[in-house]
Design a protein around this motif. Sequence first.
Motif, PDB file in Angstrom:
ATOM      1  N   GLU A   1       0.830  -1.205   0.000  1.00 21.27           N
ATOM      2  CA  GLU A   1       0.000   0.000   0.000  1.00 21.27           C
ATOM      3  C   GLU A   1       0.865   1.257   0.000  1.00 21.27           C
ATOM      4  N   ARG A   2       1.978   1.222   0.721  1.00 21.82           N
ATOM      5  CA  ARG A   2       2.899   2.367   0.720  1.00 21.82           C
ATOM      6  C   ARG A   2       3.464   2.596  -0.682  1.00 21.82           C
ATOM      7  N   LEU A   3       3.849   1.519  -1.318  1.00 23.71           N
ATOM      8  CA  LEU A   3       4.400   1.631  -2.665  1.00 23.71           C
ATOM      9  C   LEU A   3       3.344   2.131  -3.653  1.00 23.71           C
ATOM     10  N   ILE A   4       2.109   1.678  -3.486  1.00 26.25           N
ATOM     11  CA  ILE A   4       1.009   2.138  -4.344  1.00 26.25           C
ATOM     12  C   ILE A   4       0.804   3.643  -4.171  1.00 26.25           C
ATOM     13  N   LEU A   5       0.780   4.095  -2.922  1.00 25.45           N
ATOM     14  CA  LEU A   5       0.613   5.524  -2.658  1.00 25.45           C
ATOM     15  C   LEU A   5       1.743   6.343  -3.252  1.00 25.45           C
ATOM     16  N   LEU A   6       2.957   5.808  -3.194  1.00 24.43           N
ATOM     17  CA  LEU A   6       4.092   6.515  -3.782  1.00 24.43           C
ATOM     18  C   LEU A   6       3.908   6.658  -5.293  1.00 24.43           C
ATOM     19  N   LYS A   7       3.514   5.577  -5.959  1.00 17.75           N
ATOM     20  CA  LYS A   7       3.287   5.623  -7.406  1.00 17.75           C
ATOM     21  C   LYS A   7       2.221   6.659  -7.752  1.00 17.75           C
ATOM     22  N   ILE A   8       1.150   6.684  -6.966  1.00 17.65           N
ATOM     23  CA  ILE A   8       0.061   7.623  -7.218  1.00 17.65           C
ATOM     24  C   ILE A   8       0.544   9.065  -7.065  1.00 17.65           C
ATOM     25  N   GLN A   9       1.335   9.318  -6.016  1.00 12.25           N
ATOM     26  CA  GLN A   9       1.824  10.678  -5.772  1.00 12.25           C
ATOM     27  C   GLN A   9       2.799  11.123  -6.853  1.00 12.25           C
ATOM     28  N   VAL A  10       3.687  10.226  -7.270  1.00 12.65           N
ATOM     29  CA  VAL A  10       4.646  10.580  -8.324  1.00 12.65           C
ATOM     30  C   VAL A  10       3.907  10.889  -9.624  1.00 12.65           C
TER      31      VAL A  10
ATOM     32  N   GLN B   1       0.830  11.930  -9.910  1.00 12.57           N
ATOM     33  CA  GLN B   1       0.115  13.188  -9.715  1.00 12.57           C
ATOM     34  C   GLN B   1       1.068  14.372  -9.879  1.00 12.57           C
ATOM     35  N   ALA B   2       2.272  14.251  -9.319  1.00  6.81           N
ATOM     36  CA  ALA B   2       3.257  15.323  -9.433  1.00  6.81           C
ATOM     37  C   ALA B   2       3.620  15.568 -10.888  1.00  6.81           C
ATOM     38  N   GLN B   3       3.917  14.498 -11.599  1.00  6.70           N
ATOM     39  CA  GLN B   3       4.311  14.641 -13.001  1.00  6.70           C
ATOM     40  C   GLN B   3       3.169  15.175 -13.848  1.00  6.70           C
ATOM     41  N   GLY B   4       1.944  14.750 -13.539  1.00  9.43           N
ATOM     42  CA  GLY B   4       0.791  15.182 -14.306  1.00  9.43           C
ATOM     43  C   GLY B   4       0.411  16.629 -14.080  1.00  9.43           C
ATOM     44  N   THR B   5       0.862  17.222 -12.975  1.00  7.28           N
ATOM     45  CA  THR B   5       0.541  18.624 -12.674  1.00  7.28           C
ATOM     46  C   THR B   5       1.736  19.535 -12.900  1.00  7.28           C
ATOM     47  N   GLY B   6       2.748  19.030 -13.602  1.00  6.70           N
ATOM     48  CA  GLY B   6       3.860  19.884 -13.996  1.00  6.70           C
ATOM     49  C   GLY B   6       4.981  20.018 -12.998  1.00  6.70           C
ATOM     50  N   VAL B   7       4.985  19.223 -11.954  1.00  7.59           N
ATOM     51  CA  VAL B   7       6.097  19.272 -10.997  1.00  7.59           C
ATOM     52  C   VAL B   7       7.311  18.609 -11.638  1.00  7.59           C
ATOM     53  N   ARG B   8       8.444  19.267 -11.566  1.00  7.76           N
ATOM     54  CA  ARG B   8       9.656  18.753 -12.197  1.00  7.76           C
ATOM     55  C   ARG B   8      10.832  18.804 -11.227  1.00  7.76           C
ATOM     56  N   VAL B   9      11.736  17.865 -11.395  1.00  4.68           N
ATOM     57  CA  VAL B   9      12.989  17.838 -10.637  1.00  4.68           C
ATOM     58  C   VAL B   9      14.117  17.663 -11.639  1.00  4.68           C
ATOM     59  N   THR B  10      15.102  18.555 -11.614  1.00  4.27           N
ATOM     60  CA  THR B  10      16.194  18.497 -12.585  1.00  4.27           C
ATOM     61  C   THR B  10      17.237  17.463 -12.173  1.00  4.27           C
ATOM     62  N   ASP B  11      18.056  17.058 -13.136  1.00  6.08           N
ATOM     63  CA  ASP B  11      19.153  16.136 -12.841  1.00  6.08           C
ATOM     64  C   ASP B  11      20.116  16.753 -11.830  1.00  6.08           C
ATOM     65  N   GLN B  12      20.348  18.065 -11.950  1.00  2.00           N
ATOM     66  CA  GLN B  12      21.252  18.726 -11.013  1.00  2.00           C
ATOM     67  C   GLN B  12      20.718  18.653  -9.585  1.00  2.00           C
ATOM     68  N   GLU B  13      19.397  18.776  -9.419  1.00  2.00           N
ATOM     69  CA  GLU B  13      18.813  18.701  -8.080  1.00  2.00           C
ATOM     70  C   GLU B  13      18.920  17.290  -7.513  1.00  2.00           C
ATOM     71  N   VAL B  14      18.764  16.296  -8.365  1.00  2.00           N
ATOM     72  CA  VAL B  14      18.954  14.910  -7.909  1.00  2.00           C
ATOM     73  C   VAL B  14      20.410  14.701  -7.503  1.00  2.00           C
ATOM     74  N   ASP B  15      21.338  15.218  -8.315  1.00  2.00           N
ATOM     75  CA  ASP B  15      22.761  15.097  -7.992  1.00  2.00           C
ATOM     76  C   ASP B  15      23.077  15.755  -6.652  1.00  2.00           C
ATOM     77  N   GLN B  16      22.507  16.934  -6.416  1.00  2.00           N
ATOM     78  CA  GLN B  16      22.755  17.631  -5.159  1.00  2.00           C
ATOM     79  C   GLN B  16      22.223  16.831  -3.973  1.00  2.00           C
ATOM     80  N   ALA B  17      21.032  16.240  -4.134  1.00  2.00           N
ATOM     81  CA  ALA B  17      20.456  15.442  -3.047  1.00  2.00           C
ATOM     82  C   ALA B  17      21.317  14.221  -2.756  1.00  2.00           C
ATOM     83  N   ILE B  18      21.774  13.551  -3.802  1.00  2.00           N
ATOM     84  CA  ILE B  18      22.633  12.381  -3.616  1.00  2.00           C
ATOM     85  C   ILE B  18      23.951  12.796  -2.986  1.00  2.00           C
TER      86      ILE B  18
END
Length: 454
Positions: free
Chosen positions: A78-87, A89-106
């Motif tokens: 159920e947790r994994l299902i909720l994560l898929k739904i949220q991701v 939803q984010a992509q469908g509403t124009g939320v974006r994360v750049t490669d540079q931001e992923v690199d910074q987080a890592i």
Amino acid sequence: MNKRFASPLFAGFLAAGLLLSSVHAQDKQPIDRIAAVVDEDVILKTELDRAVANILSQYAGRSEQLPPRDVLERQVLERLILLKIQVAQAQGTGVRVTDQEVDQAIGSIAQSNKLSIDQLRQQLARDGSSYTDFRTSIRDELLVQRLRQRFAQTRVSVSDAEIDAALKAQANTGTQYHLAHILIALPEGATPEQIATAQKKVDGVKTLIAKGEMDFNAAAVRYSDSPNALEGGDLGWRSLDEIPAAFGEMMKSMKAGEVTDPIRGPSGFQLLKLVEVRDASQSGPQMVTQYHARHVLVRINDTTTEAQAKAKAETLRARIAGGAKFEDVVKESSEDLGTQGKGGDLGWFTQDEFGPEFGGAVAALADNEVSQPIHTTAGYHIVQRLGTRQSDVADQSKRAQVQETIGRRKLEEEWNRFLREKRGEAYVDFRVGKAADASQPGTETTVPAKPAGG
């Protein structure tokens, strides 16, 4: 608990077991089953197995607190299902994360664990996880964070009247309550039979706890339908303005360790436990050092790399050192639209208000001194410190804290309602567990497993 990568960002998806695994068998490419179909996406059985394994490792030596394997798999799925739904939803509403931001987080995760990126890659490989899947998990976590932030901005507001009322209610008390809960969920429009079944279940759980046959945390892990069930139902510390009024009155009359009788709420039946009580009141002035500064910002984005942003910031700094007016450089080049029209003026702020890198650099400057380029998550800044002062921020701080706590409570309520709605609207087809057995007896779907890589 597996604390190999200890960071607030990583802890979110580690607790949910979202690292993926790949298995190799000599020259044959393995076959991976589908655990669930979620709208146009799938959750693979290896994802579920890895997630469950992470939970089991967290409860090493305390496995008796966990529910039966099939129940645990359902909770994690159920947790994994909720994560898929949220991701989605984010992509469908124009939320974006750049490669540079992923690199910074890592990079932040690696740094907090005293590892280089190469060492992090090697550690992931030793743990049987691919770096590509690790990056995907980080990106998903950032997308969900951004979606939640956008949701808060558009759905949650706190009025001055609400803040005034909360401050008045707190005037004679600074008490905070550490709470935990167990939720026996009910669907929207529950039938009398469903309500009766849930009532019987919550009564049974309360009886087990009351008789000492199971402690509250273990009961939460085993029986609660709340997303935080696997954390023992812990709700953390809350002041009265963060607790619904009906519950708040109960807390005032309870002692630490006591558990309420079942409470019917919008999500189902709840049991609340008062874990601890503390006095968090503050008296007297609250003096802090405040800084007045202005800045030029060069952002890092899809069209400007970190190296390019740094080079541009160094050029702007050289112009200012060569006699260019700071406000002119701001007007021509700053990418902070909120301060560009004010000559880059940030007003008065405390050292921690804009993050440790920015605040530390400003604190190290002398008045009127211009900094070298300062790197933060926003990009590169050139800062001129204009002055310092000692200020009593007790009232301001208390008001801001109350605003934050009310907003957090509202966000929690609205976000949980939002997730329930999206979960109800989503097409979910279970391919493993009892739900799959009930709908598709004897069937099993397989897909080629993703090769390890990255």
